[in-house]
Design an enzyme around this catalytic site. Structure first.
Site, PDB file in Angstrom:
ATOM      1  N   ILE A 470     -34.127 -22.293 -23.820  1.00  0.00           N
ATOM      2  CA  ILE A 470     -35.314 -21.925 -24.609  1.00  0.00           C
ATOM      3  C   ILE A 470     -35.940 -20.640 -24.069  1.00  0.00           C
ATOM      4  O   ILE A 470     -37.128 -20.394 -24.253  1.00  0.00           O
ATOM      5  CB  ILE A 470     -36.325 -23.087 -24.656  1.00  0.00           C
ATOM      6  CG1 ILE A 470     -36.826 -23.467 -23.258  1.00  0.00           C
ATOM      7  CG2 ILE A 470     -35.705 -24.305 -25.334  1.00  0.00           C
ATOM      8  CD1 ILE A 470     -38.004 -24.457 -23.297  1.00  0.00           C
ATOM      9  N   THR A 472     -35.273 -19.840 -20.785  1.00  0.00           N
ATOM     10  CA  THR A 472     -35.436 -20.098 -19.356  1.00  0.00           C
ATOM     11  C   THR A 472     -34.343 -19.471 -18.512  1.00  0.00           C
ATOM     12  O   THR A 472     -34.501 -19.319 -17.308  1.00  0.00           O
ATOM     13  CB  THR A 472     -35.365 -21.610 -19.111  1.00  0.00           C
ATOM     14  OG1 THR A 472     -34.118 -22.078 -19.643  1.00  0.00           O
ATOM     15  CG2 THR A 472     -36.503 -22.335 -19.797  1.00  0.00           C
ATOM     16  N   GLY A 513     -34.352 -29.947 -16.956  1.00  0.00           N
ATOM     17  CA  GLY A 513     -33.123 -29.403 -17.527  1.00  0.00           C
ATOM     18  C   GLY A 513     -32.097 -29.090 -16.455  1.00  0.00           C
ATOM     19  O   GLY A 513     -30.983 -29.629 -16.462  1.00  0.00           O
ATOM     20  N   ARG A 594     -33.069 -26.330  -4.161  1.00  0.00           N
ATOM     21  CA  ARG A 594     -32.240 -25.133  -4.244  1.00  0.00           C
ATOM     22  C   ARG A 594     -32.581 -24.346  -5.518  1.00  0.00           C
ATOM     23  O   ARG A 594     -32.721 -24.924  -6.596  1.00  0.00           O
ATOM     24  CB  ARG A 594     -30.760 -25.530  -4.273  1.00  0.00           C
ATOM     25  CG  ARG A 594     -29.865 -24.314  -4.330  1.00  0.00           C
ATOM     26  CD  ARG A 594     -28.395 -24.684  -4.523  1.00  0.00           C
ATOM     27  NE  ARG A 594     -27.697 -23.527  -5.060  1.00  0.00           N
ATOM     28  CZ  ARG A 594     -26.648 -23.572  -5.877  1.00  0.00           C
ATOM     29  NH1 ARG A 594     -26.175 -24.736  -6.240  1.00  0.00           N
ATOM     30  NH2 ARG A 594     -26.088 -22.480  -6.327  1.00  0.00           N
ATOM     31  N   ILE A 595     -32.728 -23.052  -5.372  1.00  0.00           N
ATOM     32  CA  ILE A 595     -32.967 -22.192  -6.529  1.00  0.00           C
ATOM     33  C   ILE A 595     -31.604 -21.709  -7.016  1.00  0.00           C
ATOM     34  O   ILE A 595     -30.923 -20.929  -6.360  1.00  0.00           O
ATOM     35  CB  ILE A 595     -33.888 -21.014  -6.150  1.00  0.00           C
ATOM     36  CG1 ILE A 595     -35.247 -21.541  -5.643  1.00  0.00           C
ATOM     37  CG2 ILE A 595     -34.073 -20.088  -7.340  1.00  0.00           C
ATOM     38  CD1 ILE A 595     -36.034 -22.391  -6.613  1.00  0.00           C
ATOM     39  N   GLU A 671     -42.299 -25.888 -14.698  1.00  0.00           N
ATOM     40  CA  GLU A 671     -43.705 -26.225 -14.863  1.00  0.00           C
ATOM     41  C   GLU A 671     -44.558 -26.048 -13.607  1.00  0.00           C
ATOM     42  O   GLU A 671     -45.765 -25.808 -13.683  1.00  0.00           O
ATOM     43  CB  GLU A 671     -43.823 -27.649 -15.419  1.00  0.00           C
ATOM     44  CG  GLU A 671     -43.467 -27.652 -16.888  1.00  0.00           C
ATOM     45  CD  GLU A 671     -42.986 -28.989 -17.430  1.00  0.00           C
ATOM     46  OE1 GLU A 671     -43.732 -29.594 -18.191  1.00  0.00           O
ATOM     47  OE2 GLU A 671     -41.865 -29.411 -17.090  1.00  0.00           O
TER      48      GLU A 671
HETATM   49 MO1  MOS Z   1     -42.343 -29.366 -20.904  1.00  0.00          MO
HETATM   50  S1  MOS Z   1     -44.326 -29.631 -21.483  1.00  0.00           S
HETATM   51  O1  MOS Z   1     -41.977 -30.934 -20.338  1.00  0.00           O
HETATM   52  O2  MOS Z   1     -41.448 -29.029 -22.273  1.00  0.00           O
END
Ligand code: MOS
Length: 710
Positions: A470, A472, A513, A594-595, A671
């Protein structure tokens, strides 16, 4: 790999978002919103709309197809004549062009029987009740020890109420869908072609965070089997939670396609997104902290008051982060909610943690001031060795390291705690300056997902999973881990995501994700390598395939407390004459396992912090109690941070091993970046001005006229 693999497609315009997908003979929808906040539709007169050339149908509660799966009242579109909120879709026009549909929608005459509405959240609302759980399934309340007695006995007490307004997710791409029934029409455009098996009854290109979940939910609404609906989300222009579950708009697109027998395109207009695609509900949060003179917490209580719609209960879990942040023997958290005649709230980036940590971290700043203890030191003194309410060990917890690293990088040492005293120009300049700090946190979790990896005899790999990117950088992260796990260059791999026909996967949500998808992908890659090894490297002509499912692995996780943490530092300047707030510096230091994909991760964290800055200073959906609507329902009236608002902003992370959460060891970073930012900025504004703003956003008017300094 640092370059975003879909970058070239995006900057050249090749990347197709839902509405961009061509559909031969498409028709277009425009929705008619309710103009009352509560009541009943007496009648709908579509005659004027139907006379307009190009109008194909006007769908109303009188003629809408009956939907068999109405378990979610938000998705039971046009199934009742009752109106639950202003802006709710109550009818729709389908036409040859979007312009005709919009014009005709204005000619649909609806006669309402209007009832009195109630859209105002108050702390003493008689309708407040205790929900059975809070989002997604947390306990509503928690308690340990004897809070009341401990608070009464505390040497230092903070008792303050914080408010956050309604806020709306506004991804650049609005919610949009292309829908077609009975396959055929859209199959030309399906990436990767049609999977084997009978054709789907319904194919949708949809702006969604989760094709698998969306397909299942849409199928249920129309009474179909999950495999009969295919949802494709090749590229998605942001979501922030608003696209995490299907809303009425996607049902409308599918319904309109069924009614007209044509493929249908529907994009929700920006003003309509304020009503139908979800938002963060406003909150009223009372915080009580009791501590000894040394700042060690003895009592801690967080009481949240929240609203939902009359259609559907959604209660933001705003006190949940308070349960694990700080040690205190006596503690309590509660959530109460009231059903109002307002749009149904939903997920918005860090639902719960984001508004809740504004309250908790602001109160910690107030406690630091009350005790005369540095706010970084105060947090260090209250670090819990285990989860303070469940007693579970943390899988990994490095908040203290983030605070120390951030303080060193930011230049925190030697900060003069006195508020409202720093003015340049020998104390006569206009700009008051201050600094603030707050902690961040977000749960680290994974959800069951499946993946499939194939290799051809020619040595090309295909990795398939119904993940969604999306914006990301998910594609880049998944390709990175797949290449690593297969031991081949990324160029040898074709990655297929964004399609419910692929192995089902967790949505791009809850910061889950990366952990969820990489787990399945790495597991499938490992299984494929085992197969190849068992054949001494010989791949048969038909290739080899390995499937993985992580449900059992995730089910076997130990009952430990798993969270990402962070520390955010803000510097602000406040114009002593106008109250204008600027944020010249923001620094976030995070511990998130880990990134996986550093360039993408930095963008995500900075994006979260920018959204937190936006929450601190700008974002506010104002409710008009007379009409029961948000009058500032566009991006001129609903302010979000723009480039000029963001100056020196940086996000870094400390090395952290996360031993439990899957083979990538990633905790998720979507988040945690927004959590705490607003409190850090509010703390800095207090430090600059001596004014404690407890209700967001920190507008000019809240800073003018309330201090000895300004
Ligand atoms: Mo996020 S608010 O869990 O898409």
């Amino acid at each position: 790999m640092t370059a975003r693999v879909d970058g070239p497609d995006k900057v050249t315009g090749r990347a197709r978002y839902a509405f961009d997908h061509p559909a031969d003979g498409a028709a277009y929808v425009w929705a008619v919103p309710s103009v009352i906040a509560r009541g009943t539709i007496r009648s709908v007169d579509a005659s004027q709309a139907l006379t307009l050339p190009g109008v194909l149908a006007v769908i109303t509660p009188d003629n809408a197809p009956r939907l068999p799966g109405t378990g979610d009242p938000e998705l039971a579109l046009f199934q009742t004549r009752a109106v639950a909120y202003r802006g709710q879709f109550v009818a729709a026009v389908v036409a040859d062009t979007p312009e005709t549909a919009r014009e005709a929608a204005g000619r649909v005459v609806i006669d309402y029987e209007q009832a009195a509405h109630d859209v105002t959240l108050t702390a003493s609302h008689p309708g407040l009740y205790k929900p059975d759980f809070v989002n997604p399934r947390y306990e509503t309340d928690s308690a340990a020890g004897d809070f009341d007695a401990a608070f009464a006995a505390a040497a230092v007490r903070v008792d303050a109420t914080y408010r956050t307004p309604a806020e709306h997710n506004h991804p650049m791409e609005p919610h949009a869908t292309v829908a077609a029934w009975h396959g055929g029409t859209l199959t030309c455009c399906l990436p990767g072609g049609r999977p084997p098996g009978p054709p789907e009854n319904l194919v949708l290109y949809d702006a969604t965070q989760g094709p698998s979940r969306a397909a299942g939910q849409i199928a249920a609404v129309f009474g179909l089997e999950p495999g009969q609906v295919r949802v494709i989300a090749e590229h998605v222009g942001g979501g922030f939670g608003a696209k995490g579950m299907p809303r009425a708009n996607v049902i409308l697109a599918a319904m309109a396609a069924r009614v007209t027998g044509r493929p249908v395109k529907f994009a929700v207009s920006r003003p309509q997104m304020f009503a139908v695609t979800g938002h963060r509900a406003p909150s009223i949060q009372r915080m009580r902290l009791g501590a000894g003179p040394d700042g060690r917490l003895t009592a801690l209580c967080h009481d949240v008051i929240d609203q939902t719609s009359t259609l559907k209960e959604f209660t933001e879990q705003s006190a949940v982060a308070t349960r694990h942040m700080y040690a205190a023997p006596h503690r309590r958290t509660t959530h109460r909610v009231v059903r109002l005649d307002v749009p149904t709230p939903s997920w918005m980036r860090a639902p719960g943690e984001c508004p809740g940590m504004f309250a908790l971290e602001s109160a910690m700043d107030e406690l630091a001031a009350a005790c005369g203890i540095d706010p970084v030191e105060l947090r260090l003194r209250n670090e819990p060795p285990v989860h303070p309410e469940t007693g579970q060990p943390f899988s990994s917890r490095h908040l203290a390291a983030c605070l120390r690293e951030g303080a060193a990088r930011f230049g925190w040492a030697g900060r003069d705690p006195a508020p409202g005293v720093r003015r340049p120009g020998n104390g006569h300049g206009r700009w008051l300056t201050g600094t603030g700090v707050a902690a961040s946190t977000y749960p680290a979790r994974a959800m069951p997902s499946r993946a499939r990896v194939t290799v051809s005899q020619a040595g090309r790999y295909q990795v398939s999973i119904a993940a969604a990117d999306i914006g990301t950088g998910a594609r880049t992260a998944l390709l990175t881990v797949a290449a690593e796990a297969l031991g081949v260059p990324a160029a040898a791999i074709d990655l297929r995501i964004g399609d419910s026909a692929l192995p089902p996967a967790m949505i791009a949500g809850g910061s889950m994700g990366t952990a969820s998808w990489t787990w399945a992908v790495i597991k499938a890659c490992g299984a494929l390598r085992d197969q190849v090894r068992a054949r001494d490297g010989a791949v048969p002509p038909g290739g080899l395939t390995a499937d993985a499912d992580t449900a059992a692995d995730i089910g076997a996780l130990p009952a430990h407390a798993r969270y990402a943490f962070g520390a955010q530092f803000a510097e602000v300047r406040v114009d002593a004459d106008t109250g204008e707030v600027r944020v010249p510096r923001l620094l976030g230091v995070f511990a998130a396992g880990r990134i996986v994909s550093p360039a993408q991760a930095r963008s995500q964290l900075i994006g979260g912090m920018t959204m937190g800055l936006s929450m601190a200073l700008h974002e506010e959906s104002a409710m008009d109690p007379q009409f029961g609507d948000y009058p500032n329902h566009d991006l001129a009236g609903y302010h979000i941070a723009a480039h000029a608002d963001v100056q020196d902003i940086d996000a870094v992370w400390i090395e952290e091993e996360e031993p439990e959460l899957g083979p990538a060891g990633a905790k998720g970073i979507g988040e945690v970046g927004i959590v705490g930012t607003a409190a850090a900025i509010a703390g800095a504004v207090y430090h600059a001005t001596g004014i404690r703003v407890r209700d967001l956003p920190i507008r000019l008017d809240k800073l003018l006229g309330g201090t000895t300094v300004m």
